[in-house]
Design a protein around this motif. Structure first.
Motif, PDB file in Angstrom:
ATOM      1  N   GLU A  56      99.018  48.991  26.430  1.00 55.87           N
ATOM      2  CA  GLU A  56      98.376  48.238  25.346  1.00 55.87           C
ATOM      3  C   GLU A  56      98.468  46.731  25.597  1.00 55.87           C
ATOM      4  O   GLU A  56      97.510  45.995  25.365  1.00 55.87           O
ATOM      5  N   ILE A  76      95.915  45.836  28.296  1.00 57.24           N
ATOM      6  CA  ILE A  76      94.559  45.829  27.740  1.00 57.24           C
ATOM      7  C   ILE A  76      94.325  44.543  26.959  1.00 57.24           C
ATOM      8  O   ILE A  76      93.296  43.884  27.118  1.00 57.24           O
ATOM      9  N   GLN A 121      91.372  42.283  28.530  1.00 56.41           N
ATOM     10  CA  GLN A 121      90.064  42.609  27.975  1.00 56.41           C
ATOM     11  C   GLN A 121      89.130  41.405  27.885  1.00 56.41           C
ATOM     12  O   GLN A 121      87.916  41.574  27.874  1.00 56.41           O
ATOM     13  N   VAL A 132      87.356  46.357  31.419  1.00 57.06           N
ATOM     14  CA  VAL A 132      88.437  46.569  30.449  1.00 57.06           C
ATOM     15  C   VAL A 132      87.920  46.284  29.043  1.00 57.06           C
ATOM     16  O   VAL A 132      88.215  47.022  28.098  1.00 57.06           O
ATOM     17  N   ALA A 133      87.119  45.224  28.901  1.00 55.43           N
ATOM     18  CA  ALA A 133      86.534  44.899  27.597  1.00 55.43           C
ATOM     19  C   ALA A 133      85.655  46.040  27.096  1.00 55.43           C
ATOM     20  O   ALA A 133      85.723  46.413  25.922  1.00 55.43           O
ATOM     21  N   SER A 165      88.009  49.053  26.216  1.00 57.26           N
ATOM     22  CA  SER A 165      89.221  48.810  25.419  1.00 57.26           C
ATOM     23  C   SER A 165      89.250  49.599  24.107  1.00 57.26           C
ATOM     24  O   SER A 165      90.302  50.128  23.740  1.00 57.26           O
ATOM     25  N   ASN A 166      88.140  49.707  23.418  1.00 54.69           N
ATOM     26  CA  ASN A 166      88.124  50.469  22.158  1.00 54.69           C
ATOM     27  C   ASN A 166      88.597  51.896  22.386  1.00 54.69           C
ATOM     28  O   ASN A 166      89.450  52.411  21.662  1.00 54.69           O
ATOM     29  N   PHE A 169      92.334  52.050  23.322  1.00 53.01           N
ATOM     30  CA  PHE A 169      93.217  51.925  22.164  1.00 53.01           C
ATOM     31  C   PHE A 169      93.311  53.246  21.412  1.00 53.01           C
ATOM     32  O   PHE A 169      94.394  53.651  20.977  1.00 53.01           O
ATOM     33  N   ARG A 212      88.564  49.819  16.719  1.00 50.19           N
ATOM     34  CA  ARG A 212      89.138  48.519  16.327  1.00 50.19           C
ATOM     35  C   ARG A 212      89.753  48.619  14.936  1.00 50.19           C
ATOM     36  O   ARG A 212      89.251  49.335  14.077  1.00 50.19           O
ATOM     37  N   LYS A 236      92.768  44.303  19.455  1.00 47.13           N
ATOM     38  CA  LYS A 236      92.174  45.544  18.959  1.00 47.13           C
ATOM     39  C   LYS A 236      91.660  45.383  17.537  1.00 47.13           C
ATOM     40  O   LYS A 236      91.484  46.354  16.823  1.00 47.13           O
TER      41      LYS A 236
END
Length: 191
Positions: A41, A44, A48, A54-55, A58-59, A62, A102, A128
Protein backbone atom coordinates in the motif's frame (compact mmCIF):
# COMPACT_ATOMS: atom_id res chain seq x y z
CA UNK A 1 -5.96 6.57 12.29
CA UNK A 2 -5.58 2.93 13.29
CA UNK A 3 -1.95 3.62 14.22
CA UNK A 4 -3.13 6.32 16.63
CA UNK A 5 -5.51 3.83 18.22
CA UNK A 6 -2.77 1.23 18.60
CA UNK A 7 -0.42 3.78 20.20
CA UNK A 8 -3.16 4.85 22.63
CA UNK A 9 -3.91 1.19 23.37
CA UNK A 10 -0.26 0.55 24.18
CA UNK A 11 -0.10 3.53 26.53
CA UNK A 12 -3.29 2.48 28.32
CA UNK A 13 -2.03 -1.11 28.46
CA UNK A 14 1.13 0.04 30.25
CA UNK A 15 -0.94 2.26 32.55
CA UNK A 16 -3.06 -0.79 33.44
CA UNK A 17 0.06 -2.74 34.40
CA UNK A 18 0.43 -4.64 31.16
CA UNK A 19 3.60 -5.49 29.30
CA UNK A 20 4.73 -6.39 25.79
CA UNK A 21 5.23 -10.11 26.42
CA UNK A 22 1.83 -11.00 24.96
CA UNK A 23 2.58 -8.97 21.84
CA UNK A 24 5.98 -10.64 21.48
CA UNK A 25 4.39 -14.08 21.80
CA UNK A 26 1.36 -13.34 19.63
CA UNK A 27 0.47 -16.05 17.12
CA UNK A 28 -1.67 -15.09 14.13
CA UNK A 29 -2.65 -17.25 11.19
CA UNK A 30 -1.14 -15.68 8.08
CA UNK A 31 0.60 -13.07 10.23
CA UNK A 32 3.11 -12.43 7.48
CA UNK A 33 0.32 -10.96 5.31
CA UNK A 34 -0.18 -7.73 7.26
CA UNK A 35 3.34 -6.28 6.86
CA UNK A 36 3.41 -7.24 3.17
CA UNK A 37 0.04 -5.56 2.55
CA UNK A 38 1.23 -2.44 4.36
CA UNK A 39 4.42 -2.22 2.28
CA UNK A 40 2.47 -2.74 -0.96
CA UNK A 41 0.00 0.00 0.00
CA UNK A 42 2.86 2.40 0.78
CA UNK A 43 4.51 1.66 -2.58
CA UNK A 44 1.23 2.23 -4.43
CA UNK A 45 0.75 5.52 -2.62
CA UNK A 46 4.28 6.67 -3.50
CA UNK A 47 4.32 5.43 -7.11
CA UNK A 48 0.78 6.10 -8.36
CA UNK A 49 1.57 9.72 -9.26
CA UNK A 50 4.90 8.76 -10.86
CA UNK A 51 4.17 5.59 -12.84
CA UNK A 52 1.15 5.59 -15.14
CA UNK A 53 0.41 1.86 -14.93
CA UNK A 54 0.39 2.01 -11.11
CA UNK A 55 -2.02 4.96 -11.30
CA UNK A 56 -4.35 3.02 -13.62
CA UNK A 57 -4.29 -0.10 -11.44
CA UNK A 58 -4.20 1.55 -8.00
CA UNK A 59 -7.97 1.43 -7.39
CA UNK A 60 -8.06 -2.31 -8.02
CA UNK A 61 -4.87 -2.87 -6.04
CA UNK A 62 -6.33 -1.06 -3.01
CA UNK A 63 -9.41 -3.30 -3.21
CA UNK A 64 -7.25 -6.44 -3.40
CA UNK A 65 -5.29 -5.25 -0.35
CA UNK A 66 -8.52 -4.72 1.60
CA UNK A 67 -9.99 -8.06 0.47
CA UNK A 68 -6.79 -9.88 1.49
CA UNK A 69 -6.85 -8.04 4.82
CA UNK A 70 -10.42 -9.22 5.37
CA UNK A 71 -9.35 -12.83 4.75
CA UNK A 72 -6.51 -12.40 7.27
CA UNK A 73 -8.89 -10.96 9.87
CA UNK A 74 -11.42 -13.74 9.26
CA UNK A 75 -8.74 -16.40 9.71
CA UNK A 76 -7.96 -14.85 13.09
CA UNK A 77 -11.52 -14.07 14.19
CA UNK A 78 -11.00 -16.13 17.37
CA UNK A 79 -8.62 -13.42 18.62
CA UNK A 80 -10.25 -10.88 20.97
CA UNK A 81 -11.26 -7.78 19.02
CA UNK A 82 -10.67 -9.24 15.55
CA UNK A 83 -14.36 -9.52 14.67
CA UNK A 84 -14.71 -5.83 15.54
CA UNK A 85 -11.66 -4.95 13.42
CA UNK A 86 -13.14 -7.10 10.63
CA UNK A 87 -16.41 -5.13 10.81
CA UNK A 88 -14.54 -1.81 10.52
CA UNK A 89 -12.42 -2.95 7.59
CA UNK A 90 -15.53 -4.37 5.92
CA UNK A 91 -17.32 -1.01 6.22
CA UNK A 92 -14.35 0.73 4.58
CA UNK A 93 -14.08 -1.98 1.93
CA UNK A 94 -17.77 -1.73 1.03
CA UNK A 95 -17.68 2.05 0.53
CA UNK A 96 -14.45 1.80 -1.48
CA UNK A 97 -15.78 -1.05 -3.61
CA UNK A 98 -18.95 0.86 -4.44
CA UNK A 99 -16.92 3.97 -5.31
CA UNK A 100 -14.40 2.49 -7.70
CA UNK A 101 -11.68 1.58 -5.22
CA UNK A 102 -11.36 5.00 -3.57
CA UNK A 103 -12.36 6.13 -0.09
CA UNK A 104 -14.75 9.07 -0.38
CA UNK A 105 -13.82 12.07 1.77
CA UNK A 106 -16.06 14.94 2.82
CA UNK A 107 -14.56 18.16 1.44
CA UNK A 108 -16.39 20.10 4.16
CA UNK A 109 -14.94 17.91 6.93
CA UNK A 110 -11.46 18.15 5.41
CA UNK A 111 -11.32 21.96 4.99
CA UNK A 112 -8.91 22.38 7.91
CA UNK A 113 -6.36 20.14 6.13
CA UNK A 114 -5.49 22.91 3.70
CA UNK A 115 -6.17 24.06 0.16
CA UNK A 116 -3.50 21.77 -1.39
CA UNK A 117 -5.12 18.68 0.13
CA UNK A 118 -8.60 19.74 -1.01
CA UNK A 119 -7.37 20.40 -4.56
CA UNK A 120 -5.61 17.02 -4.71
CA UNK A 121 -8.72 15.36 -3.29
CA UNK A 122 -10.96 16.95 -5.91
CA UNK A 123 -8.49 16.05 -8.66
CA UNK A 124 -8.50 12.44 -7.43
CA UNK A 125 -4.73 12.28 -7.02
CA UNK A 126 -4.43 11.86 -3.26
CA UNK A 127 -3.63 8.27 -2.34
CA UNK A 128 -6.69 6.09 -2.15
CA UNK A 129 -9.06 9.01 -1.52
CA UNK A 130 -11.50 11.03 -3.60
CA UNK A 131 -13.91 13.83 -2.81
CA UNK A 132 -17.51 12.98 -1.97
CA UNK A 133 -19.82 14.11 -4.77
CA UNK A 134 -23.50 13.66 -5.59
CA UNK A 135 -22.51 10.43 -7.39
CA UNK A 136 -20.86 8.90 -4.30
CA UNK A 137 -22.42 5.71 -2.98
CA UNK A 138 -22.91 5.46 0.81
CA UNK A 139 -21.10 8.74 1.58
CA UNK A 140 -21.85 8.34 5.30
CA UNK A 141 -19.34 5.45 5.33
CA UNK A 142 -16.60 7.66 3.88
CA UNK A 143 -14.14 9.85 5.74
CA UNK A 144 -16.60 12.33 7.24
CA UNK A 145 -15.42 12.71 10.86
CA UNK A 146 -12.95 15.58 11.29
CA UNK A 147 -10.28 15.30 13.98
CA UNK A 148 -8.54 18.55 14.85
CA UNK A 149 -7.02 20.09 17.99
CA UNK A 150 -7.00 19.14 20.76
CA UNK A 151 -6.51 15.84 18.92
CA UNK A 152 -2.76 15.70 18.17
CA UNK A 153 -3.06 15.03 14.42
CA UNK A 154 -5.44 16.71 12.00
CA UNK A 155 -7.24 14.16 9.85
CA UNK A 156 -10.63 13.01 8.63
CA UNK A 157 -11.73 9.47 9.48
CA UNK A 158 -14.60 7.11 8.73
CA UNK A 159 -17.02 5.16 10.89
CA UNK A 160 -15.08 2.06 9.80
CA UNK A 161 -11.86 3.62 11.18
CA UNK A 162 -13.55 4.19 14.54
CA UNK A 163 -14.80 0.59 14.63
CA UNK A 164 -11.33 -0.73 13.69
CA UNK A 165 -9.77 1.27 16.52
CA UNK A 166 -12.21 -0.18 19.04
CA UNK A 167 -11.25 -3.69 17.89
CA UNK A 168 -7.53 -2.88 17.95
CA UNK A 169 -7.92 -1.50 21.47
CA UNK A 170 -9.62 -4.71 22.64
CA UNK A 171 -6.91 -6.84 21.03
CA UNK A 172 -3.95 -4.86 22.39
CA UNK A 173 -5.45 -4.75 25.89
CA UNK A 174 -5.91 -8.52 25.75
CA UNK A 175 -2.30 -9.05 24.69
CA UNK A 176 -0.80 -6.65 27.20
CA UNK A 177 -2.99 -6.90 30.29
CA UNK A 178 -4.32 -10.46 30.11
CA UNK A 179 -0.82 -11.81 29.38
CA UNK A 180 0.57 -9.88 32.36
CA UNK A 181 -2.19 -11.26 34.61
CA UNK A 182 -1.48 -14.81 33.43
CA UNK A 183 2.21 -14.25 34.12
CA UNK A 184 1.57 -13.16 37.71
CA UNK A 185 -0.83 -15.99 38.55
CA UNK A 186 0.87 -18.50 40.74
CA UNK A 187 -0.52 -21.81 41.88
CA UNK A 188 0.22 -22.54 45.54
CA UNK A 189 2.82 -25.30 45.88
CA UNK A 190 0.71 -27.31 48.36
CA UNK A 191 -2.24 -27.81 46.01
Amino acid sequence: MVYDGILLSLLIGFFRGGNLKGIAEMKLRGGWLFPILLVIEIFIFILQNKIEIVAKLSNGMFLVIYATGLVFLWLNRHQPGFTVIFAGVLLNFIVMLLNGGRMPVSVEAAQFLGREYIEALKAGVYGKHEAITSATWLPFLGDIIPLSPPYPRQQVISIGDVVMNVGAFIFVQHLMVDAAKEETKTVPANQ
